[in-house]
Design an enzyme around this catalytic site. Structure first.
Site, PDB file in Angstrom:
ATOM      1  N   LEU A   1       0.812  -1.204   0.000  1.00  0.00           N
ATOM      2  CA  LEU A   1       0.000   0.000   0.000  1.00  0.00           C
ATOM      3  C   LEU A   1       0.854   1.268   0.000  1.00  0.00           C
ATOM      4  O   LEU A   1       1.919   1.319   0.600  1.00  0.00           O
ATOM      5  CB  LEU A   1      -0.924  -0.003   1.224  1.00  0.00           C
TER       6      LEU A   1
ATOM      7  N   GLU B   1       0.340   5.924  -0.682  1.00  0.00           N
ATOM      8  CA  GLU B   1      -0.535   7.044  -0.331  1.00  0.00           C
ATOM      9  C   GLU B   1      -1.846   7.039  -1.112  1.00  0.00           C
ATOM     10  O   GLU B   1      -2.850   7.578  -0.632  1.00  0.00           O
ATOM     11  CB  GLU B   1       0.191   8.376  -0.551  1.00  0.00           C
TER      12      GLU B   1
ATOM     13  N   HIS C   1      -3.640   4.288  -1.874  1.00  0.00           N
ATOM     14  CA  HIS C   1      -4.504   3.415  -1.075  1.00  0.00           C
ATOM     15  C   HIS C   1      -4.913   4.097   0.229  1.00  0.00           C
ATOM     16  O   HIS C   1      -6.060   4.002   0.660  1.00  0.00           O
ATOM     17  CB  HIS C   1      -3.781   2.102  -0.736  1.00  0.00           C
TER      18      HIS C   1
ATOM     19  N   LYS D   1      -6.976   6.174 -10.867  1.00  0.00           N
ATOM     20  CA  LYS D   1      -5.821   5.808 -11.696  1.00  0.00           C
ATOM     21  C   LYS D   1      -6.152   4.595 -12.556  1.00  0.00           C
ATOM     22  O   LYS D   1      -5.750   4.513 -13.714  1.00  0.00           O
ATOM     23  CB  LYS D   1      -4.594   5.517 -10.831  1.00  0.00           C
ATOM     24  N   ASP D   2      -6.896   3.651 -11.986  1.00  0.00           N
ATOM     25  CA  ASP D   2      -7.383   2.509 -12.754  1.00  0.00           C
ATOM     26  C   ASP D   2      -8.791   2.834 -13.252  1.00  0.00           C
ATOM     27  O   ASP D   2      -9.784   2.236 -12.820  1.00  0.00           O
ATOM     28  CB  ASP D   2      -7.381   1.258 -11.883  1.00  0.00           C
TER      29      ASP D   2
ATOM     30  N   GLN E   1     -10.885   0.036 -14.789  1.00  0.00           N
ATOM     31  CA  GLN E   1     -11.331  -0.868 -13.734  1.00  0.00           C
ATOM     32  C   GLN E   1     -12.542  -0.285 -13.011  1.00  0.00           C
ATOM     33  O   GLN E   1     -13.510  -0.997 -12.716  1.00  0.00           O
ATOM     34  CB  GLN E   1     -10.194  -1.106 -12.734  1.00  0.00           C
TER      35      GLN E   1
END
Length: 281
Positions: free
Chosen positions: A33, A35, A37, A149-150, A153
């Site tokens: 993990l 920053e 997360h 960022k994903d 997803q």
């Protein structure tokens, strides 16, 4: 804060919380993990009474010759970050707990997973949907938190939740960046010093493309050509894709209109990195 690798432990704890009328937020992760997360866990803790974090490197979302074996892991550091950020429970199973030897049931969100990373990683989103669906059934959260960022997803999970009538709110959270602009990623640890500097070309191209659209340049060919030119000027960079799509359907569009996602995937040496921006036009 507690940690367990057992599905039944999670269910018992969540039922206990539910019996007291407490809300549950959930942050699914693959561990190591950072920053980014941390920001998800902090938001989940602010919006829910209890927070569960899953810490599981999911083998079925890795393709052949991808980095499953070398993917970074540090559960002790993860525990410290989770506790400081406000998590109440970490679910840290082994693969055998999540997948029986004869496991054969998969969840797939078609169409929305076909472009971008779905082209170069054709089984990736099937693995993502399957594990997230399983985790949702185990944790039964009110809200689940995913980073932008994903971005593909995030769109895939939202489609799965909609199509399967899951009673879960999906919360998208902003990209967290290093001081020099590089998007936070567990895979950044693969980069040597020269590659780390070269990787800045992703965020530079993303920021440049966003500025072009804000200045009224909306034709996809024009924006993407300039972004590609910028990336190609970096000798260590090899483009996987630079695309403009609808942020919800992940369908290619010819000009920036509506909810727009411009996403890039670039190899820096042997490390594949992604970045993006979303803009309403």
């Amino acid at each position: 804060m507690e940690i367990t690798g057992l599905i039944e432990d999670v269910r018992v704890k969540v039922k206990e919380w539910r019996s007291k009328g407490l809300s549950v937020g959930f942050v699914p992760t693959m561990g190591f993990l950072h920053e980014g997360h941390e920001s998800l866990i902090v938001k989940a803790a602010a919006e829910n009474d209890k927070v569960v974090v899953s810490d599981f490197v999911n083998p079925i979302q890795f393709g052949v010759n991808e980095d499953l074996a070398s993917y970074p892991r540090d559960i002790e550091a993860d525990k410290r970050l989770c506790e400081a950020a406000g998590a109440d429970l970490i679910f840290h199973p082994i693969p055998e707990t999540m997948y029986a030897p004869d496991f054969s049931t998969f969840v797939e969100a078609q169409h929305v997973s076909a472009e971008l990373c779905g082209k170069s990683r054709p089984t990736h989103f099937r693995g993502v949907c399957t594990v997230v669906c399983k985790l949702f059934h185990i944790v039964m959260p009110d809200r689940a938190y995913f980073g932008q960022k994903d971005a593909q997803q995030l769109a895939v999970i939202r489609r799965m939740v909609r199509d399967l009538d899951m009673d879960i709110e999906i919360v998208g959270c902003p990209i967290i960046r290093e001081a020099d602009g590089l998007a936070k990623s567990s895979r950044n640890t693969y980069l040597n010093e020269e590659e780390r500097q070269a990787a800045l070309v992703l965020s530079k191209a993303v920021f440049y493309g966003e500025e072009m659209i804000k200045n009224g340049i909306v034709e996809a060919d024009t924006v993407l050509t300039e972004m590609r030119r910028m990336i190609e000027a970096e000798p260590l960079a090899k483009i996987d894709y630079v695309e403009m799509v609808n942020a919800d359907s992940i369908e290619k569009i010819e000009k920036a209109e509506g909810n727009v996602l411009i996403a890039v995937a670039v190899w820096i040496g042997t490390t594949r990195l992604i970045d993006n921006f979303i803009i309403e036009v």
